[in-house]
Write an enzyme that holds these catalytic residues in place. Structure first.
Site, PDB file in Angstrom:
ATOM      1  CG  ASN A   7      -1.929   1.109   1.481  1.00  0.00           C
ATOM      2  OD1 ASN A   7      -1.764   2.025   0.728  1.00  0.00           O
ATOM      3  ND2 ASN A   7      -2.484   1.306   2.355  1.00  0.00           N
ATOM      4  NE  ARG A  90      -6.085   1.897   0.106  1.00  0.00           N
ATOM      5  CZ  ARG A  90      -6.008   3.046   0.842  1.00  0.00           C
ATOM      6  NH1 ARG A  90      -4.788   3.494   1.238  1.00  0.00           N
ATOM      7  NH2 ARG A  90      -7.075   3.922   0.670  1.00  0.00           N
ATOM      8  CG  HIS A 179     -12.854   3.993   3.559  1.00  0.00           C
ATOM      9  ND1 HIS A 179     -13.354   5.261   4.276  1.00  0.00           N
ATOM     10  CD2 HIS A 179     -11.640   4.291   3.837  1.00  0.00           C
ATOM     11  CE1 HIS A 179     -12.465   5.924   4.707  1.00  0.00           C
ATOM     12  NE2 HIS A 179     -11.315   5.347   4.656  1.00  0.00           N
ATOM     13  NE  ARG A 238      -9.046  13.278   4.637  1.00  0.00           N
ATOM     14  CZ  ARG A 238      -9.031  11.775   4.299  1.00  0.00           C
ATOM     15  NH1 ARG A 238     -10.122  11.215   3.771  1.00  0.00           N
ATOM     16  NH2 ARG A 238      -8.102  11.032   4.667  1.00  0.00           N
ATOM     17  CD  GLU A 382      -9.188  -0.624   4.424  1.00  0.00           C
ATOM     18  OE1 GLU A 382      -9.380   0.095   3.457  1.00  0.00           O
ATOM     19  OE2 GLU A 382      -8.730  -0.238   5.784  1.00  0.00           O
TER      20      GLU A 382
END
Ligand code: AMP
Length: 395
Positions: A7, A90, A179, A238, A382
Protein backbone atom coordinates in the site's frame (compact mmCIF):
# COMPACT_ATOMS: atom_id res chain seq x y z
CA UNK A 1 0.30 -19.27 -1.37
CA UNK A 2 2.39 -16.45 0.15
CA UNK A 3 1.20 -13.02 -0.93
CA UNK A 4 2.89 -9.65 -0.48
CA UNK A 5 0.42 -6.81 0.08
CA UNK A 6 1.67 -3.32 -0.79
CA UNK A 7 0.00 0.00 0.00
CA UNK A 8 2.03 2.95 -1.33
CA UNK A 9 1.42 6.53 -0.26
CA UNK A 10 3.31 9.58 -1.52
CA UNK A 11 6.13 9.20 1.01
CA UNK A 12 5.25 5.94 2.73
CA UNK A 13 4.70 2.27 1.98
CA UNK A 14 2.84 -0.26 4.15
CA UNK A 15 3.30 -3.96 3.57
CA UNK A 16 2.27 -7.38 4.85
CA UNK A 17 3.12 -10.93 3.87
CA UNK A 18 0.10 -13.20 4.27
CA UNK A 19 -0.11 -16.97 3.91
CA UNK A 20 -3.35 -17.20 1.95
CA UNK A 21 -4.06 -20.80 3.02
CA UNK A 22 -4.06 -20.11 6.76
CA UNK A 23 -4.77 -16.36 6.25
CA UNK A 24 -2.05 -15.69 8.82
CA UNK A 25 0.15 -12.60 8.67
CA UNK A 26 3.80 -13.72 8.51
CA UNK A 27 5.34 -10.25 8.73
CA UNK A 28 4.31 -6.64 8.36
CA UNK A 29 5.66 -3.14 8.56
CA UNK A 30 6.14 0.12 6.76
CA UNK A 31 8.62 2.45 5.12
CA UNK A 32 8.34 6.08 6.13
CA UNK A 33 9.85 9.33 4.90
CA UNK A 34 10.61 7.98 1.43
CA UNK A 35 12.40 10.70 -0.56
CA UNK A 36 13.23 12.57 2.66
CA UNK A 37 15.59 10.35 4.67
CA UNK A 38 14.00 6.92 5.12
CA UNK A 39 13.00 4.49 7.84
CA UNK A 40 12.03 0.83 7.60
CA UNK A 41 9.86 -0.79 10.24
CA UNK A 42 9.74 -4.59 10.03
CA UNK A 43 8.01 -7.04 12.32
CA UNK A 44 7.93 -10.78 11.93
CA UNK A 45 4.81 -12.15 13.62
CA UNK A 46 5.61 -13.07 17.23
CA UNK A 47 8.88 -11.10 17.27
CA UNK A 48 9.81 -7.56 18.25
CA UNK A 49 9.66 -4.65 15.82
CA UNK A 50 12.92 -3.76 14.08
CA UNK A 51 13.52 -0.17 13.03
CA UNK A 52 16.22 0.67 10.49
CA UNK A 53 17.05 4.20 9.38
CA UNK A 54 18.46 4.14 5.85
CA UNK A 55 18.26 6.36 2.78
CA UNK A 56 15.27 5.69 0.52
CA UNK A 57 15.39 8.22 -2.31
CA UNK A 58 12.47 6.52 -4.10
CA UNK A 59 9.89 3.76 -3.60
CA UNK A 60 12.20 1.38 -5.44
CA UNK A 61 14.85 1.50 -2.70
CA UNK A 62 12.07 1.21 -0.11
CA UNK A 63 10.70 -1.96 -1.70
CA UNK A 64 14.19 -3.38 -2.10
CA UNK A 65 14.73 -2.88 1.65
CA UNK A 66 11.41 -4.56 2.42
CA UNK A 67 12.32 -7.55 0.25
CA UNK A 68 15.74 -7.79 1.89
CA UNK A 69 14.10 -7.77 5.33
CA UNK A 70 11.66 -10.52 4.29
CA UNK A 71 14.52 -12.87 3.30
CA UNK A 72 16.97 -11.89 6.06
CA UNK A 73 18.48 -15.23 7.22
CA UNK A 74 18.01 -14.37 10.92
CA UNK A 75 14.74 -12.46 11.10
CA UNK A 76 13.10 -12.97 7.71
CA UNK A 77 9.71 -14.67 7.29
CA UNK A 78 10.59 -16.50 4.05
CA UNK A 79 13.73 -18.23 2.85
CA UNK A 80 13.78 -16.76 -0.66
CA UNK A 81 11.82 -14.30 -2.80
CA UNK A 82 10.64 -17.21 -4.96
CA UNK A 83 8.21 -18.03 -2.14
CA UNK A 84 6.19 -14.88 -2.90
CA UNK A 85 3.78 -16.08 -5.56
CA UNK A 86 1.74 -12.90 -6.00
CA UNK A 87 1.67 -9.22 -5.02
CA UNK A 88 -1.56 -7.37 -4.22
CA UNK A 89 -1.47 -3.59 -4.55
CA UNK A 90 -3.93 -1.21 -2.99
CA UNK A 91 -4.86 1.29 -5.70
CA UNK A 92 -6.91 4.31 -4.70
CA UNK A 93 -8.79 5.51 -7.77
CA UNK A 94 -10.04 3.40 -10.64
CA UNK A 95 -12.48 6.05 -11.89
CA UNK A 96 -15.31 4.53 -13.93
CA UNK A 97 -12.88 2.17 -15.60
CA UNK A 98 -12.53 -0.43 -12.85
CA UNK A 99 -15.53 -2.02 -11.15
CA UNK A 100 -13.38 -4.93 -9.99
CA UNK A 101 -9.86 -5.84 -9.00
CA UNK A 102 -7.60 -6.51 -11.93
CA UNK A 103 -4.43 -8.37 -12.92
CA UNK A 104 -1.91 -5.62 -13.67
CA UNK A 105 -0.38 -5.61 -17.13
CA UNK A 106 0.96 -2.70 -19.19
CA UNK A 107 -2.43 -1.90 -20.74
CA UNK A 108 -4.19 -1.91 -17.34
CA UNK A 109 -1.48 0.30 -15.81
CA UNK A 110 -1.97 2.84 -18.62
CA UNK A 111 -5.69 2.90 -17.87
CA UNK A 112 -4.99 3.42 -14.15
CA UNK A 113 -2.70 6.28 -15.14
CA UNK A 114 -5.60 7.88 -16.99
CA UNK A 115 -7.36 8.13 -13.61
CA UNK A 116 -4.48 10.12 -12.07
CA UNK A 117 -6.32 13.45 -12.41
CA UNK A 118 -9.01 12.08 -10.10
CA UNK A 119 -6.51 11.27 -7.32
CA UNK A 120 -3.37 13.31 -8.03
CA UNK A 121 -1.83 12.63 -4.62
CA UNK A 122 -2.54 8.91 -4.40
CA UNK A 123 -2.59 7.23 -7.82
CA UNK A 124 0.88 8.27 -9.00
CA UNK A 125 2.38 6.96 -5.73
CA UNK A 126 0.44 3.70 -6.09
CA UNK A 127 1.76 3.26 -9.62
CA UNK A 128 5.36 3.96 -8.61
CA UNK A 129 4.98 1.13 -6.09
CA UNK A 130 3.66 -1.26 -8.75
CA UNK A 131 6.47 -0.40 -11.19
CA UNK A 132 9.12 -0.82 -8.49
CA UNK A 133 7.75 -4.26 -7.55
CA UNK A 134 7.60 -5.28 -11.21
CA UNK A 135 11.24 -4.37 -11.66
CA UNK A 136 12.40 -6.23 -8.56
CA UNK A 137 10.05 -9.23 -8.84
CA UNK A 138 9.92 -10.04 -12.53
CA UNK A 139 7.39 -12.75 -13.48
CA UNK A 140 5.47 -12.49 -10.18
CA UNK A 141 1.81 -11.70 -10.96
CA UNK A 142 0.58 -8.36 -9.59
CA UNK A 143 -3.04 -7.52 -8.79
CA UNK A 144 -4.57 -4.07 -8.25
CA UNK A 145 -7.41 -3.74 -5.75
CA UNK A 146 -9.20 -0.38 -6.05
CA UNK A 147 -10.72 1.63 -3.18
CA UNK A 148 -13.39 2.86 -5.58
CA UNK A 149 -14.36 -0.42 -7.28
CA UNK A 150 -16.97 -1.66 -4.78
CA UNK A 151 -18.98 1.56 -5.27
CA UNK A 152 -19.28 1.19 -9.05
CA UNK A 153 -22.69 -0.45 -8.47
CA UNK A 154 -24.16 2.86 -7.24
CA UNK A 155 -27.11 4.00 -9.36
CA UNK A 156 -26.58 7.16 -11.40
CA UNK A 157 -29.06 9.14 -9.26
CA UNK A 158 -26.76 8.53 -6.27
CA UNK A 159 -23.46 9.44 -7.91
CA UNK A 160 -24.39 12.36 -10.16
CA UNK A 161 -23.65 15.81 -8.74
CA UNK A 162 -26.05 18.72 -9.20
CA UNK A 163 -23.66 20.34 -11.68
CA UNK A 164 -23.84 20.91 -15.45
CA UNK A 165 -24.04 17.42 -16.95
CA UNK A 166 -21.29 18.24 -19.47
CA UNK A 167 -18.71 18.11 -16.66
CA UNK A 168 -19.68 14.51 -16.01
CA UNK A 169 -19.39 13.77 -19.74
CA UNK A 170 -16.12 15.66 -20.25
CA UNK A 171 -14.28 14.84 -17.03
CA UNK A 172 -16.14 11.94 -15.40
CA UNK A 173 -16.80 14.40 -12.55
CA UNK A 174 -19.08 12.49 -10.13
CA UNK A 175 -19.19 10.79 -6.75
CA UNK A 176 -16.94 7.71 -6.60
CA UNK A 177 -16.58 6.80 -2.94
CA UNK A 178 -13.61 5.19 -1.16
CA UNK A 179 -12.83 2.58 1.51
CA UNK A 180 -14.52 0.12 -0.86
CA UNK A 181 -12.27 -2.76 0.20
CA UNK A 182 -13.33 -2.27 3.82
CA UNK A 183 -17.03 -1.71 3.07
CA UNK A 184 -17.03 -4.85 0.94
CA UNK A 185 -15.15 -6.94 3.54
CA UNK A 186 -17.39 -5.83 6.41
CA UNK A 187 -20.70 -6.20 4.55
CA UNK A 188 -19.69 -9.69 3.36
CA UNK A 189 -18.78 -10.64 6.94
CA UNK A 190 -22.19 -9.43 8.18
CA UNK A 191 -24.00 -11.41 5.47
CA UNK A 192 -21.94 -14.49 6.30
CA UNK A 193 -22.40 -14.32 10.09
CA UNK A 194 -26.09 -13.42 9.88
CA UNK A 195 -26.59 -16.11 7.23
CA UNK A 196 -28.48 -13.83 4.80
CA UNK A 197 -27.44 -12.28 1.50
CA UNK A 198 -30.49 -9.99 1.11
CA UNK A 199 -29.66 -7.66 4.03
CA UNK A 200 -29.85 -3.88 3.95
CA UNK A 201 -26.65 -2.87 5.74
CA UNK A 202 -25.21 0.54 6.61
CA UNK A 203 -21.45 0.21 7.13
CA UNK A 204 -19.83 2.99 9.19
CA UNK A 205 -16.06 2.93 8.51
CA UNK A 206 -14.93 5.37 11.20
CA UNK A 207 -11.18 5.88 11.19
CA UNK A 208 -8.97 8.88 10.63
CA UNK A 209 -10.62 8.93 7.22
CA UNK A 210 -14.28 8.04 7.65
CA UNK A 211 -17.09 7.07 5.31
CA UNK A 212 -20.49 5.41 5.35
CA UNK A 213 -21.86 3.03 2.76
CA UNK A 214 -25.37 1.76 2.07
CA UNK A 215 -25.11 -1.88 1.00
CA UNK A 216 -28.27 -3.50 -0.34
CA UNK A 217 -28.03 -7.27 -0.94
CA UNK A 218 -24.24 -7.10 -1.21
CA UNK A 219 -24.07 -4.06 -3.51
CA UNK A 220 -23.00 -0.52 -2.68
CA UNK A 221 -25.93 1.77 -3.51
CA UNK A 222 -24.63 4.99 -1.94
CA UNK A 223 -21.63 6.23 -0.01
CA UNK A 224 -20.61 9.42 1.76
CA UNK A 225 -17.21 10.16 0.15
CA UNK A 226 -17.27 11.74 -3.28
CA UNK A 227 -15.00 12.62 -6.17
CA UNK A 228 -12.30 12.64 -3.50
CA UNK A 229 -12.20 11.44 0.12
CA UNK A 230 -13.08 14.97 1.36
CA UNK A 231 -16.87 14.67 1.10
CA UNK A 232 -19.21 13.32 3.74
CA UNK A 233 -18.46 12.84 7.42
CA UNK A 234 -16.48 15.16 9.65
CA UNK A 235 -13.13 13.31 9.85
CA UNK A 236 -9.86 13.53 11.80
CA UNK A 237 -8.64 16.60 9.91
CA UNK A 238 -11.04 16.75 6.91
CA UNK A 239 -14.14 18.94 6.95
CA UNK A 240 -16.52 16.58 5.14
CA UNK A 241 -19.69 18.22 3.73
CA UNK A 242 -19.71 22.02 3.79
CA UNK A 243 -21.40 24.74 1.76
CA UNK A 244 -19.06 25.16 -1.27
CA UNK A 245 -19.32 28.93 -0.79
CA UNK A 246 -17.16 28.54 2.33
CA UNK A 247 -14.23 28.26 -0.07
CA UNK A 248 -14.74 31.72 -1.59
CA UNK A 249 -15.47 33.20 1.83
CA UNK A 250 -12.29 31.78 3.36
CA UNK A 251 -10.17 32.68 0.34
CA UNK A 252 -11.23 36.33 0.65
CA UNK A 253 -11.06 36.62 4.43
CA UNK A 254 -7.79 34.70 4.90
CA UNK A 255 -6.11 35.68 1.62
CA UNK A 256 -5.81 32.07 0.50
CA UNK A 257 -5.52 30.61 -2.98
CA UNK A 258 -7.18 27.31 -3.99
CA UNK A 259 -4.37 25.05 -2.68
CA UNK A 260 -4.42 27.09 0.55
CA UNK A 261 -8.15 26.57 1.03
CA UNK A 262 -7.84 22.86 0.15
CA UNK A 263 -5.09 22.55 2.74
CA UNK A 264 -7.44 23.98 5.39
CA UNK A 265 -10.27 21.62 4.38
CA UNK A 266 -8.06 18.50 4.20
CA UNK A 267 -5.55 19.03 6.97
CA UNK A 268 -6.76 21.63 9.45
CA UNK A 269 -10.44 20.88 9.81
CA UNK A 270 -12.50 17.95 11.12
CA UNK A 271 -12.48 17.08 14.83
CA UNK A 272 -8.98 18.52 15.13
CA UNK A 273 -10.12 21.84 13.71
CA UNK A 274 -13.23 22.00 15.89
CA UNK A 275 -11.56 20.86 19.12
CA UNK A 276 -8.14 22.47 18.75
CA UNK A 277 -6.96 19.38 20.66
CA UNK A 278 -6.22 16.49 18.30
CA UNK A 279 -7.51 14.38 15.42
CA UNK A 280 -7.08 11.28 17.58
CA UNK A 281 -10.19 10.10 19.43
CA UNK A 282 -8.15 8.81 22.35
CA UNK A 283 -6.89 12.36 22.99
CA UNK A 284 -10.40 13.72 22.47
CA UNK A 285 -11.87 11.29 25.00
CA UNK A 286 -9.26 12.34 27.56
CA UNK A 287 -9.97 16.02 26.91
CA UNK A 288 -13.71 15.35 27.22
CA UNK A 289 -13.17 13.79 30.63
CA UNK A 290 -11.41 16.96 31.69
CA UNK A 291 -14.46 18.93 30.59
CA UNK A 292 -12.90 20.47 27.45
CA UNK A 293 -15.97 21.96 25.75
CA UNK A 294 -14.55 22.08 22.23
CA UNK A 295 -13.51 18.43 22.44
CA UNK A 296 -17.05 17.59 23.58
CA UNK A 297 -18.45 19.63 20.67
CA UNK A 298 -16.14 17.92 18.15
CA UNK A 299 -17.22 14.41 19.20
CA UNK A 300 -20.89 15.48 19.35
CA UNK A 301 -20.68 16.96 15.83
CA UNK A 302 -18.83 13.89 14.49
CA UNK A 303 -21.39 11.48 15.96
CA UNK A 304 -24.36 13.63 14.87
CA UNK A 305 -23.13 13.59 11.26
CA UNK A 306 -22.70 9.81 11.37
CA UNK A 307 -26.26 9.38 12.72
CA UNK A 308 -27.66 11.67 10.00
CA UNK A 309 -25.97 9.63 7.25
CA UNK A 310 -27.23 6.36 8.73
CA UNK A 311 -30.76 7.83 8.71
CA UNK A 312 -30.33 9.04 5.13
CA UNK A 313 -29.13 5.63 3.96
CA UNK A 314 -31.98 3.87 5.76
CA UNK A 315 -34.21 6.11 3.65
CA UNK A 316 -32.15 5.43 0.49
CA UNK A 317 -32.71 1.67 0.92
CA UNK A 318 -36.26 2.03 2.29
CA UNK A 319 -35.11 0.23 5.42
CA UNK A 320 -32.09 -1.04 7.28
CA UNK A 321 -31.46 -4.44 8.89
CA UNK A 322 -27.93 -4.03 10.23
CA UNK A 323 -25.73 -1.05 11.14
CA UNK A 324 -22.06 -2.13 11.22
CA UNK A 325 -19.27 -0.13 12.90
CA UNK A 326 -15.68 -0.66 11.84
CA UNK A 327 -12.12 0.85 11.72
CA UNK A 328 -10.22 2.54 14.57
CA UNK A 329 -13.04 4.64 16.02
CA UNK A 330 -15.88 2.32 14.97
CA UNK A 331 -14.20 -0.65 16.63
CA UNK A 332 -12.90 1.09 19.75
CA UNK A 333 -14.68 4.28 20.70
CA UNK A 334 -17.63 3.18 22.81
CA UNK A 335 -18.97 6.70 23.38
CA UNK A 336 -19.26 7.43 19.65
CA UNK A 337 -21.28 4.26 19.01
CA UNK A 338 -23.52 5.12 21.94
CA UNK A 339 -24.08 8.67 20.74
CA UNK A 340 -24.85 7.54 17.17
CA UNK A 341 -27.22 4.76 18.15
CA UNK A 342 -29.05 6.76 20.80
CA UNK A 343 -30.43 9.03 18.06
CA UNK A 344 -31.59 6.06 15.97
CA UNK A 345 -34.10 4.58 18.40
CA UNK A 346 -36.87 5.79 16.06
CA UNK A 347 -35.85 2.90 13.78
CA UNK A 348 -36.84 0.45 16.54
CA UNK A 349 -33.21 0.00 17.55
CA UNK A 350 -32.36 -0.76 21.19
CA UNK A 351 -28.73 -0.49 22.27
CA UNK A 352 -27.37 -3.12 24.66
CA UNK A 353 -25.32 -0.72 26.80
CA UNK A 354 -23.21 -3.44 28.42
CA UNK A 355 -22.44 -5.28 25.17
CA UNK A 356 -21.42 -1.95 23.63
CA UNK A 357 -18.69 -1.57 26.26
CA UNK A 358 -16.80 -4.66 25.06
CA UNK A 359 -13.84 -4.41 22.69
CA UNK A 360 -11.43 -6.54 20.78
CA UNK A 361 -13.75 -9.12 19.21
CA UNK A 362 -13.90 -9.74 15.46
CA UNK A 363 -17.69 -9.61 15.45
CA UNK A 364 -20.06 -8.55 18.20
CA UNK A 365 -23.70 -7.55 18.42
CA UNK A 366 -24.38 -4.43 20.50
CA UNK A 367 -28.18 -4.29 20.32
CA UNK A 368 -30.67 -6.26 22.44
CA UNK A 369 -32.21 -9.47 21.02
CA UNK A 370 -35.61 -7.73 20.52
CA UNK A 371 -34.09 -4.74 18.66
CA UNK A 372 -35.73 -4.33 15.24
CA UNK A 373 -32.46 -3.15 13.72
CA UNK A 374 -29.26 -4.92 14.65
CA UNK A 375 -26.02 -3.01 15.34
CA UNK A 376 -22.72 -4.87 15.17
CA UNK A 377 -19.02 -4.11 15.54
CA UNK A 378 -16.87 -5.80 12.89
CA UNK A 379 -13.06 -5.76 12.76
CA UNK A 380 -12.10 -4.69 9.26
CA UNK A 381 -9.06 -6.18 7.53
CA UNK A 382 -8.27 -4.47 4.24
CA UNK A 383 -4.98 -6.35 3.77
CA UNK A 384 -6.72 -9.70 4.07
CA UNK A 385 -9.39 -8.54 1.64
CA UNK A 386 -6.65 -7.52 -0.84
CA UNK A 387 -4.95 -10.88 -0.29
CA UNK A 388 -8.19 -12.79 -1.04
CA UNK A 389 -8.78 -10.76 -4.20
CA UNK A 390 -5.18 -11.29 -5.32
CA UNK A 391 -5.39 -15.06 -4.86
CA UNK A 392 -8.80 -15.20 -6.61
CA UNK A 393 -7.37 -13.46 -9.69
CA UNK A 394 -4.01 -15.21 -9.78
CA UNK A 395 -5.59 -18.64 -9.46
P1 AMP B 1 -7.80 4.20 11.69
O1 AMP B 1 -7.67 5.31 10.68
O2 AMP B 1 -8.82 3.16 11.31
O3 AMP B 1 -6.49 3.62 12.12
O4 AMP B 1 -8.40 4.88 13.02
C1 AMP B 1 -7.73 5.88 13.73
C2 AMP B 1 -8.67 6.46 14.81
O5 AMP B 1 -9.14 5.37 15.64
C3 AMP B 1 -8.01 7.46 15.76
O6 AMP B 1 -8.88 8.55 15.98
C4 AMP B 1 -7.84 6.68 17.05
O7 AMP B 1 -7.95 7.49 18.16
C5 AMP B 1 -8.98 5.70 17.01
N1 AMP B 1 -8.58 4.52 17.78
C6 AMP B 1 -7.74 3.55 17.42
N2 AMP B 1 -7.57 2.65 18.41
C7 AMP B 1 -8.30 3.07 19.42
C8 AMP B 1 -8.53 2.59 20.74
N3 AMP B 1 -7.95 1.48 21.18
N4 AMP B 1 -9.39 3.29 21.51
C9 AMP B 1 -9.99 4.42 21.06
N5 AMP B 1 -9.80 4.92 19.80
C10 AMP B 1 -8.97 4.26 19.01
Amino acid sequence: MKVLIVNCGSSSLKYQVIDSDSEEVLAKGLCERIGIDGRLVYQKTGEDKEITDAPMPTHKEAIRMVLDALVNPKTGCISGLGEIEAVGHRLVHGGEKFAESCLLNEEVLKTVEECNDLAPLHNPANLIGVRACQELMKDVPMVGVFDTAFHQTMPKKAYIYGLPYEYYEKYALRKYGFHGTSHSFVSKKVAEVEGRDDLKIVVCHLGNGASICAVNAGKSVDTSMGLTPLEGLIMGTRSGDIDPSVMEFLAKKEGLDIPGVMNVLNKKSGVEGISGVSSDFRDLENAMEEGNERAILAVEAFSYRVAKYVGAYAAAMNGVDVIAFTAGIGENTVSVREKVLSTLTFLGLTLDVEANKKRGEDYMTITTPDSKVKAVVVATNEELAICRETVRLVK
